[in-house]
Design a protein around this motif. Structure first.
Motif, PDB file in Angstrom:
ATOM      1  N   ARG A 184       0.836  -1.210   0.000  1.00 41.50           N
ATOM      2  CA  ARG A 184       0.000   0.000   0.000  1.00 41.50           C
ATOM      3  C   ARG A 184       0.864   1.250   0.000  1.00 41.50           C
ATOM      4  O   ARG A 184       0.567   2.230  -0.698  1.00 41.50           O
ATOM      5  N   ALA A 185       1.939   1.240   0.771  1.00 42.92           N
ATOM      6  CA  ALA A 185       2.847   2.391   0.790  1.00 42.92           C
ATOM      7  C   ALA A 185       3.503   2.568  -0.574  1.00 42.92           C
ATOM      8  O   ALA A 185       3.653   3.704  -1.068  1.00 42.92           O
ATOM      9  N   ALA A 186       3.894   1.473  -1.201  1.00 44.89           N
ATOM     10  CA  ALA A 186       4.501   1.554  -2.528  1.00 44.89           C
ATOM     11  C   ALA A 186       3.504   2.063  -3.565  1.00 44.89           C
ATOM     12  O   ALA A 186       3.873   2.811  -4.486  1.00 44.89           O
ATOM     13  N   LEU A 187       2.239   1.673  -3.439  1.00 37.22           N
ATOM     14  CA  LEU A 187       1.204   2.168  -4.350  1.00 37.22           C
ATOM     15  C   LEU A 187       1.027   3.670  -4.204  1.00 37.22           C
ATOM     16  O   LEU A 187       0.835   4.379  -5.201  1.00 37.22           O
ATOM     17  N   ALA A 188       1.075   4.157  -2.970  1.00 37.69           N
ATOM     18  CA  ALA A 188       0.954   5.602  -2.752  1.00 37.69           C
ATOM     19  C   ALA A 188       2.100   6.343  -3.434  1.00 37.69           C
ATOM     20  O   ALA A 188       1.894   7.402  -4.052  1.00 37.69           O
ATOM     21  N   GLN A 189       3.302   5.786  -3.352  1.00 42.12           N
ATOM     22  CA  GLN A 189       4.457   6.399  -4.016  1.00 42.12           C
ATOM     23  C   GLN A 189       4.287   6.359  -5.530  1.00 42.12           C
ATOM     24  O   GLN A 189       4.557   7.335  -6.236  1.00 42.12           O
ATOM     25  N   GLU A 190       3.794   5.227  -6.045  1.00 47.56           N
ATOM     26  CA  GLU A 190       3.555   5.087  -7.480  1.00 47.56           C
ATOM     27  C   GLU A 190       2.514   6.103  -7.954  1.00 47.56           C
ATOM     28  O   GLU A 190       2.686   6.751  -8.989  1.00 47.56           O
ATOM     29  N   SER A 240       1.811   8.971  -6.705  1.00 46.93           N
ATOM     30  CA  SER A 240       2.300  10.356  -6.638  1.00 46.93           C
ATOM     31  C   SER A 240       3.023  10.770  -7.912  1.00 46.93           C
ATOM     32  O   SER A 240       3.143  11.969  -8.202  1.00 46.93           O
ATOM     33  N   GLY A 241       3.501   9.802  -8.688  1.00 50.70           N
ATOM     34  CA  GLY A 241       4.182  10.116  -9.936  1.00 50.70           C
ATOM     35  C   GLY A 241       3.271  10.116 -11.149  1.00 50.70           C
ATOM     36  O   GLY A 241       3.751  10.245 -12.277  1.00 50.70           O
ATOM     37  N   LEU A 242       1.971   9.964 -10.931  1.00 55.19           N
ATOM     38  CA  LEU A 242       1.007   9.889 -12.029  1.00 55.19           C
ATOM     39  C   LEU A 242       0.009  11.028 -11.939  1.00 55.19           C
ATOM     40  O   LEU A 242      -0.109  11.696 -10.909  1.00 55.19           O
ATOM     41  N   ASP A 243      -0.711  11.243 -13.010  1.00 59.28           N
ATOM     42  CA  ASP A 243      -1.834  12.171 -12.969  1.00 59.28           C
ATOM     43  C   ASP A 243      -2.953  11.634 -13.858  1.00 59.28           C
ATOM     44  O   ASP A 243      -2.817  10.591 -14.491  1.00 59.28           O
ATOM     45  N   GLY A 244      -4.068  12.335 -13.889  1.00 55.58           N
ATOM     46  CA  GLY A 244      -5.181  11.950 -14.753  1.00 55.58           C
ATOM     47  C   GLY A 244      -5.771  10.600 -14.379  1.00 55.58           C
ATOM     48  O   GLY A 244      -5.780  10.188 -13.207  1.00 55.58           O
ATOM     49  N   ASN A 245      -6.244   9.875 -15.396  1.00 58.33           N
ATOM     50  CA  ASN A 245      -6.912   8.592 -15.162  1.00 58.33           C
ATOM     51  C   ASN A 245      -6.025   7.543 -14.492  1.00 58.33           C
ATOM     52  O   ASN A 245      -6.488   6.816 -13.609  1.00 58.33           O
ATOM     53  N   PRO A 246      -4.741   7.399 -14.895  1.00 50.94           N
ATOM     54  CA  PRO A 246      -3.912   6.401 -14.214  1.00 50.94           C
ATOM     55  C   PRO A 246      -3.833   6.634 -12.704  1.00 50.94           C
ATOM     56  O   PRO A 246      -3.945   5.685 -11.915  1.00 50.94           O
ATOM     57  N   ALA A 247      -3.667   7.891 -12.309  1.00 51.58           N
ATOM     58  CA  ALA A 247      -3.627   8.199 -10.874  1.00 51.58           C
ATOM     59  C   ALA A 247      -4.961   7.875 -10.218  1.00 51.58           C
ATOM     60  O   ALA A 247      -5.021   7.348  -9.100  1.00 51.58           O
ATOM     61  N   GLY A 248      -6.047   8.177 -10.908  1.00 47.62           N
ATOM     62  CA  GLY A 248      -7.373   7.886 -10.361  1.00 47.62           C
ATOM     63  C   GLY A 248      -7.608   6.404 -10.165  1.00 47.62           C
ATOM     64  O   GLY A 248      -8.225   5.989  -9.166  1.00 47.62           O
TER      65      GLY A 248
END
Length: 263
Positions: free
Chosen positions: A229-235, A237-245
Motif C-alpha cells: 500500500r505504501a509503494a502504491l501511494a508512491q507510485e 504520486s508520480g502519475l496524474d489523470g486517469n492512471p492516478a485515479g
C-alpha cells in the motif's frame, strides 16, 4: 389497467406507474413502488418495502422483497431498492435488509442478473454488473460497478468485490477481491488483471500499464500488504489523470478491505 393481467393480485396501496406491465398470477404487495416502463412477468412475487425503478424487466418466478434469511430478523421495517434498466431472469431472489446493517438491500442500474441468482440481505450491488446463473451473495456483501460474477460463484458474508473485477466460475470467495483483478480457481486465487474487461470498457494503455505495475507490487514483489500500500501511494504520486485515479481507487479499496484480500 390494460397492462395488468386480470389474474394478477395487486394491493390497492401499491404504487405502480400506469405504464407498468404485470403478468398472470403475479402478486404485488402494499408497500411496493414500481417506476415507468418496468415489466413484471408471470408468477412474480414483489413484497415488503420495495422500490423498483424504470424500465426493468423481471422474469417469471422471481421473489423480490422477501424477509431476510437471518434468524435475528423480527419483522423490523427494512427495504429493498432496485434501480433502472435491470434485467432479472427466472427464479432470482433479492431480500430486504436488516437493522443490523444499513437496513436496505440495493441493486443499482443496468445490471444483468441471470437465473437462480440470490442477493441476500444488506448486499449493496453497483451498476453494469453481470451475475451469471446461480451466482450467490451471502448477507452484507458489497459489489462494485462493472463486476462480472461467473456461474455458481458464491460469496461469504461481509466480503467486498471492487469495480471491474472478475470472479471465476464455481469460485468460493471468503476474502475481498480488489478492483480490476481476475480471481478464479479452487482454491480461489488472483490470476492477473481483468485485461479483456478493462479494454472493452475503454481503459487506455497508460491506465492498464499503471495497473499492471500495481498488480506486481501487491502480488509479485514479496511485500507485505502494508508495504505494498505504501509503494502504491508512491507510485500514484508520480502519475496524474486517469492512471492516478485508478490507483487511488485501488488504494482506497485496500484501506477498507474488511476480510483481507484474495492473495
Amino acid at each position: 389497467m390494460a397492462l395488468i393481467h386480470p389474474t394478477a393480485i395487486i394491493d390497492a396501496k401499491a404504487e405502480l406507474d400506469p405504464s407498468v406491465e404485470v403478468g398472470p398470477y403475479s402478486v404485488i404487495g402494499p408497500r411496493v413502488r414500481i417506476g415507468a416502463g418496468t415489466r413484471i412477468a408471470s408468477h412474480v412475487v414483489v413484497e415488503g418495502d420495495t422500490t423498483i425503478g424504470r424500465d426493468n424487466v423481471i422474469y417469471q418466478f422471481c421473489s423480490l422483497g422477501g424477509a431476510p434469511q437471518d434468524k435475528k430478523y423480527r419483522g423490523e421495517p427494512t427495504r429493498l431498492e432496485i434501480g433502472d434498466r435491470n434485467t432479472i431472469r427466472e427464479y432470482c431472489s433479492l431480500n430486504l435488509g436488516t437493522v443490523q446493517d444499513a437496513g436496505v438491500t440495493r441493486l443499482g442500474n443496468d445490471n444483468w442478473i441471470l437465473a437462480y441468482v440470490h442477493i441476500a440481505h444488506d448486499c449493496q450491488v453497483g451498476s453494469n454488473t453481470i451475475f451469471s446463473n446461480n451466482a450467490t451473495l451471502a448477507g452484507h456483501v458489497h459489489v462494485g460497478d462493472w463486476v462480472i460474477m461467473s456461474g455458481f460463484a458464491a460469496v461469504h458474508q461481509f466480503c467486498k468485490i471492487g469495480d471491474h473485477a472478475f470472479v471465476g466460475m464455481n469460485a468460493s470467495l471468503s476474502q475481498d477481491v480488489p478492483p480490476f483483478i481476475l480471481a478464479a480457481g479452487t482454491p480461489i486465487a488472483p490470476r492477473g488483471l481483468n485485461i479483456e474487461g478493462l479494454k472493452r470498457r475503454g481503459f487506455g494503455a497508460d491506465e492498464i500499464a499503471a495497473l499492471r505495475r500495481a498488480y506486481k507490487l501487491i502480488y509479485k514483489s514479496g511485500l507485505t500488504l502494508d508495504e505494498a500500500r505504501a509503494a502504491l501511494a508512491q507510485e500514484e504520486s508520480g502519475l496524474d489523470g486517469n492512471p492516478a485515479g485508478r490507483l487511488r481507487n485501488l488504494r482506497a479499496f485496500l484501506d477498507n478491505a474488511s476480510r483481507g484480500i484474495v492473495r
